[in-house]
Design a protein around this motif. Sequence first.
Motif, mmCIF file in Angstrom:
data_model
loop_
_atom_site.group_PDB
_atom_site.id
_atom_site.type_symbol
_atom_site.label_atom_id
_atom_site.label_comp_id
_atom_site.label_asym_id
_atom_site.label_seq_id
_atom_site.Cartn_x
_atom_site.Cartn_y
_atom_site.Cartn_z
ATOM 1 N N ASN A 28 0.805 -1.213 0.000
ATOM 2 C CA ASN A 28 0.000 0.000 0.000
ATOM 3 C C ASN A 28 0.842 1.270 0.000
ATOM 4 O O ASN A 28 1.920 1.324 0.604
ATOM 5 N N LEU A 29 0.312 2.306 -0.637
ATOM 6 C CA LEU A 29 0.844 3.649 -0.535
ATOM 7 C C LEU A 29 -0.027 4.372 0.499
ATOM 8 O O LEU A 29 -1.218 4.600 0.260
ATOM 9 N N CYS A 30 0.537 4.688 1.656
ATOM 10 C CA CYS A 30 -0.226 5.284 2.749
ATOM 11 C C CYS A 30 0.034 6.784 2.815
ATOM 12 O O CYS A 30 1.186 7.230 2.812
ATOM 13 N N ILE A 31 -1.034 7.538 2.893
ATOM 14 C CA ILE A 31 -0.958 8.990 2.975
ATOM 15 C C ILE A 31 -1.568 9.426 4.303
ATOM 16 O O ILE A 31 -2.755 9.203 4.560
ATOM 17 N N TYR A 32 -0.736 10.013 5.164
ATOM 18 C CA TYR A 32 -1.196 10.503 6.452
ATOM 19 C C TYR A 32 -1.466 12.004 6.349
ATOM 20 O O TYR A 32 -0.608 12.768 5.910
ATOM 21 N N VAL A 33 -2.674 12.396 6.733
ATOM 22 C CA VAL A 33 -3.079 13.799 6.618
ATOM 23 C C VAL A 33 -3.337 14.382 8.001
ATOM 24 O O VAL A 33 -3.561 13.657 8.973
ATOM 25 N N LYS A 34 -3.308 15.721 8.057
ATOM 26 C CA LYS A 34 -3.510 16.397 9.339
ATOM 27 C C LYS A 34 -4.969 16.383 9.768
ATOM 28 O O LYS A 34 -5.283 16.234 10.952
ATOM 29 N N ARG A 35 -5.869 16.531 8.778
ATOM 30 C CA ARG A 35 -7.295 16.595 9.101
ATOM 31 C C ARG A 35 -8.091 15.696 8.157
ATOM 32 O O ARG A 35 -7.792 15.642 6.955
ATOM 33 N N PRO A 36 -9.115 15.031 8.662
ATOM 34 C CA PRO A 36 -9.982 14.225 7.791
ATOM 35 C C PRO A 36 -10.947 15.135 7.036
ATOM 36 O O PRO A 36 -11.756 15.827 7.658
ATOM 37 N N THR A 37 -10.841 15.160 5.722
ATOM 38 C CA THR A 37 -11.706 16.036 4.926
ATOM 39 C C THR A 37 -12.349 15.275 3.783
ATOM 40 O O THR A 37 -11.864 14.208 3.377
ATOM 41 N N GLU A 38 -13.431 15.824 3.267
ATOM 42 C CA GLU A 38 -14.094 15.265 2.094
ATOM 43 C C GLU A 38 -13.139 15.242 0.907
ATOM 44 O O GLU A 38 -13.122 14.291 0.123
ATOM 45 N N THR A 39 -12.337 16.296 0.774
ATOM 46 C CA THR A 39 -11.438 16.428 -0.382
ATOM 47 C C THR A 39 -10.470 15.270 -0.482
ATOM 48 O O THR A 39 -10.285 14.679 -1.553
ATOM 49 N N VAL A 40 -9.838 14.932 0.643
ATOM 50 C CA VAL A 40 -8.829 13.879 0.591
ATOM 51 C C VAL A 40 -9.467 12.537 0.231
ATOM 52 O O VAL A 40 -8.876 11.732 -0.502
ATOM 53 N N LEU A 41 -10.683 12.289 0.713
ATOM 54 C CA LEU A 41 -11.365 11.040 0.356
ATOM 55 C C LEU A 41 -11.752 11.028 -1.119
ATOM 56 O O LEU A 41 -11.598 10.010 -1.806
ATOM 57 N N ASP A 42 -12.231 12.154 -1.617
ATOM 58 C CA ASP A 42 -12.664 12.230 -3.014
ATOM 59 C C ASP A 42 -11.494 12.091 -3.978
ATOM 60 O O ASP A 42 -11.646 11.551 -5.083
ATOM 61 N N MET A 43 -10.318 12.553 -3.572
ATOM 62 C CA MET A 43 -9.157 12.559 -4.472
ATOM 63 C C MET A 43 -8.297 11.297 -4.351
ATOM 64 O O MET A 43 -7.378 11.103 -5.143
ATOM 65 N N ALA A 44 -8.590 10.458 -3.369
ATOM 66 C CA ALA A 44 -7.775 9.249 -3.176
ATOM 67 C C ALA A 44 -7.800 8.353 -4.408
ATOM 68 O O ALA A 44 -6.779 7.770 -4.797
ATOM 69 N N GLY A 45 -8.964 8.258 -5.037
ATOM 70 C CA GLY A 45 -9.078 7.441 -6.252
ATOM 71 C C GLY A 45 -8.206 7.970 -7.375
ATOM 72 O O GLY A 45 -7.629 7.190 -8.151
ATOM 73 N N GLU A 46 -8.092 9.293 -7.467
ATOM 74 C CA GLU A 46 -7.254 9.901 -8.500
ATOM 75 C C GLU A 46 -5.782 9.567 -8.269
ATOM 76 O O GLU A 46 -5.035 9.293 -9.211
ATOM 77 N N ARG A 58 -4.928 7.801 5.935
ATOM 78 C CA ARG A 58 -5.051 7.787 7.389
ATOM 79 C C ARG A 58 -4.825 9.198 7.935
ATOM 80 O O ARG A 58 -4.170 10.025 7.302
ATOM 81 N N VAL A 59 -5.351 9.426 9.110
ATOM 82 C CA VAL A 59 -5.160 10.701 9.793
ATOM 83 C C VAL A 59 -4.023 10.552 10.800
ATOM 84 O O VAL A 59 -3.906 9.527 11.482
ATOM 85 N N ASP A 60 -3.175 11.562 10.877
ATOM 86 C CA ASP A 60 -2.065 11.546 11.821
ATOM 87 C C ASP A 60 -2.586 11.341 13.241
ATOM 88 O O ASP A 60 -3.659 11.840 13.622
ATOM 89 N N ALA A 61 -1.832 10.607 14.048
ATOM 90 C CA ALA A 61 -2.263 10.250 15.403
ATOM 91 C C ALA A 61 -2.623 11.472 16.247
ATOM 92 O O ALA A 61 -3.530 11.416 17.089
ATOM 93 N N SER A 62 -1.936 12.584 16.022
ATOM 94 C CA SER A 62 -2.190 13.785 16.826
ATOM 95 C C SER A 62 -3.567 14.385 16.577
ATOM 96 O O SER A 62 -4.064 15.165 17.390
ATOM 97 N N SER A 63 -4.185 14.034 15.469
ATOM 98 C CA SER A 63 -5.477 14.621 15.099
ATOM 99 C C SER A 63 -6.646 13.655 15.211
ATOM 100 O O SER A 63 -7.782 14.038 14.949
ATOM 101 N N ARG A 64 -6.369 12.413 15.572
ATOM 102 C CA ARG A 64 -7.460 11.446 15.709
ATOM 103 C C ARG A 64 -8.141 11.599 17.071
ATOM 104 O O ARG A 64 -7.509 11.954 18.057
ATOM 105 N N PHE A 65 -9.437 11.300 17.114
ATOM 106 C CA PHE A 65 -10.146 11.288 18.385
ATOM 107 C C PHE A 65 -9.541 10.211 19.293
ATOM 108 O O PHE A 65 -9.111 9.157 18.806
ATOM 109 N N PRO A 66 -9.544 10.410 20.600
ATOM 110 C CA PRO A 66 -9.184 9.324 21.523
ATOM 111 C C PRO A 66 -10.107 8.121 21.293
ATOM 112 O O PRO A 66 -11.273 8.293 20.898
#
Length: 635
Positions: A28-46, A58-66
Motif C-alpha cells: 500500500n501507498l499510505c498517505i497521512y493527513v492532518k485533518r480528515p476532509t471530504e477532499t482527501v477522500l474524493d481525491m484518493a481514487g485519483e 489515514r489521519v495523523d495520530a495527533s489529530s485522531r479522536f481518543p
Amino acid sequence: MSFIEVENKVRSILSGVDIVKVSYEGPNLCIYVKRPTETVLDMAGEVAKTLKKRVVIRVDASSRFPEKNAAKIIKELLGDAIDDVKFENSGDVYIYLARPLREREIREISREIFLKTGWRAVIESGVPKDGVKLPRHEIVGVRQVYHQAYSQRAELMDLLAKYIHQEPVLKEGPITVTFLGAAMEVGRSAILVSTTESNVLLDCGLKPSQYDEDFPMLDLVDIDRLDAVVLTHAHMDHVGCLPFLFKYGYKGPVYMTDPTKYQAFILLTDYVELKEREGLQPSFSKADVEAVIYHTITLDYEEVTDIAPDIKLTFYDAGHEIGSAMAHLHIGNGRYNILYTGDFKYGKTRLLNRAVSKFKRVEMLIMESTYGGKDDVQPPRHEAENALAKHISETVSKGGKVLIPAFSTGRGQEILYILNKMMDGGLVPRVPIYVDGMIVETLNVYLMYPHYLNPEVAEEIYGGVNPFTTSGNVVIVDRAKRVEDRINQVAKIAQSEEPAIIIAPHGMLNGGPVLDYFAQLAPDDKNKLVFVSYQAEGTIGRRILNGEREFVVRSLVGGESKINMRMEVVSIPGFSGHSDRRELMKYVEHIEPKPKKIALIHGEPSKIISLATSIELKYKITTVIPKVGERIRVL
C-alpha cells in the motif's frame, strides 16, 4: 518511479491537503493527513489511478479522536449492529457487525466515521439473526489471532514495503513456471512462477487419499527466496500444505480474499484437531496455522496490487466457492501475463456467479481440467436437483437416512441451500437436516460476505434472512470435543428411528466427520449414500463408485473397523463447483484476449490428454501438458 517522485506526485494531486507523511506499508501507498476532509477522500481514487498503487488514507495520530470518544461516535452511528470494535495503533478501527450491511452502506458509514473521528474504519458484516444459532468460535479465533499479532503484521508490512517498491535490478531475463503438483493428477496444487527478480507460489495443497498425504515437490522451492504465496481458495488440495511453509521458515505474505482467509483457518485448524484426536501426528501445528493468518494480506476482486518489484496480482471471481479467485499475474510492466484459474466454474450456480472471462492481457492460461474427459458432461442443475429430490423422497419413504458427503466449503452450503428451498416448496418431505463438521463454521462466512454471492442470494441475506435454514428443519451439530460425547452424539442421530438427511465433510469420504456416520449407516440397506462432488483416485469415495463394498475405515467414533456396505449408492453429477467438459471448452472459446499458450493441470491423465487434443484441434492454441516437477520457460 522513485519514492521522491511518487511523494511529489501525491502532494501535487492533493495540493490543497495538509499532508503529514507519505510512506509505503506493504503493497500500500499510505498517505497521512492532518485533518480528515471530504477532499482527501474524493481525491484518493485519483492518486491510485495515476500512480497505479493501492492507496490508504489515514489521519495523523495527533489529530485522531481518543479511542473512547471515537467508540462513542461509532456506537451512535451503528447502535446494536455492533458485535465488536478493535482499535489499532496504525489508525485503523476494525468494526465487526452483528448483522449484514450492504457494501454501499458500509462505504457510507466508513466515510462518516473517518470524517467525524479521524479513524479509518474497516467494517465487516455480521450474520442474520434467526432461530438457528451458528457456532462461531473459529470466526472469533481468526480475529483474535489477527489482532494479537499486530506487531508481527507491522514488521511484515515494513519489510514488504522495502522489497516490493524497489526498482527491479534486471528488467529482462527468463520467466519460468514450475509445476510442483496437480500436473497429470488431481490434488497438491502448487505452481512456482519465477523471474530474475522474484519467486511467487500459486497455491500449496495436499493430495487427498484415504490415509496417506502427498505433498507438492517443495524441495524445488528455496523458501529463503520465496517472495509471495497466492492462495486461490480454501480447499485442502490447494491450501493444505500452506502452514508447512511457515513451519520451515517462510516469513513472507500470503495473498487471498477475505472469505478465503476465514475458511482457510477453519479447515486447517480442523485438520490439526482431527489428526490429534485420531492419535496421529499432523504435518504442522496450530501455531503454523496462526502464522498463515497474520501473514495474510486480503484483496478484493479486480483490485490490482504489487506483490513483487516486477509482478502485479489481480484476483477475479472463479465461481467455485465463496471468495474463490483466478489469479492474474502481470509480469515486468507488461512483458508477460499469466492467468491461473485455480478451480473454477464457468456457469452460474445457486449461490455464485460464473467465472470471469475478460481480461486486459493473457499470454498464458493455466487451467484446471478436473472434468476434461470427453464424457464429462454434467446435466443441467434443475435435473440434478430433481434427481436429489427423488432419491431423498424414496429413502425417507422407507424410513432410511440420506448421507451426503460434502466439502466444508462450497458443496456443503450449496446442497443445504437447495434442500431448504425444496422443503419450503414441498418438493421433499420435511425431515431433520443434520449439518455436521466445518460446514457449520464456514456457513458463517457465506452470511458475512453476501456481495461475493450471486445477487438473488445476497438480497435474501441483506433482508435479514438466513437462506440456509429457512425450512426450520436444519439441526446444527456442534461437534462434541470429548470422544465419549462425540460417540453418543453421532449414535443418537444415526441410530434414531426417524428418517433424516445428514450432510458432513469430507466430500470424498477420505476422513472427517462423515466417516463417523458412514460407519454406522453403511450396513443398513434402507439408507442411501449420495455423492454430489468429484471423487479423486485413492479415496474411499472413488473406491465405492468403482464397486467396492467391503473395506476398512478409520473414524473417530468407531476407530478402525471393517465395513460391509449394504446402503444404496448414487452419484448425482451436476452439483460440482468445477467446470465440465463443455464449460471448459466454452471458456477457452470465450476468454478475451486469447492466450498464446495453455497449460492443463488438475485432472486425471486421460481427461487432460482428451481436453488438450480438442483445444488444439478446435481453437489452434498451443496446449501443453506438464508433469509434476517440470519447469517450463514461457519467455
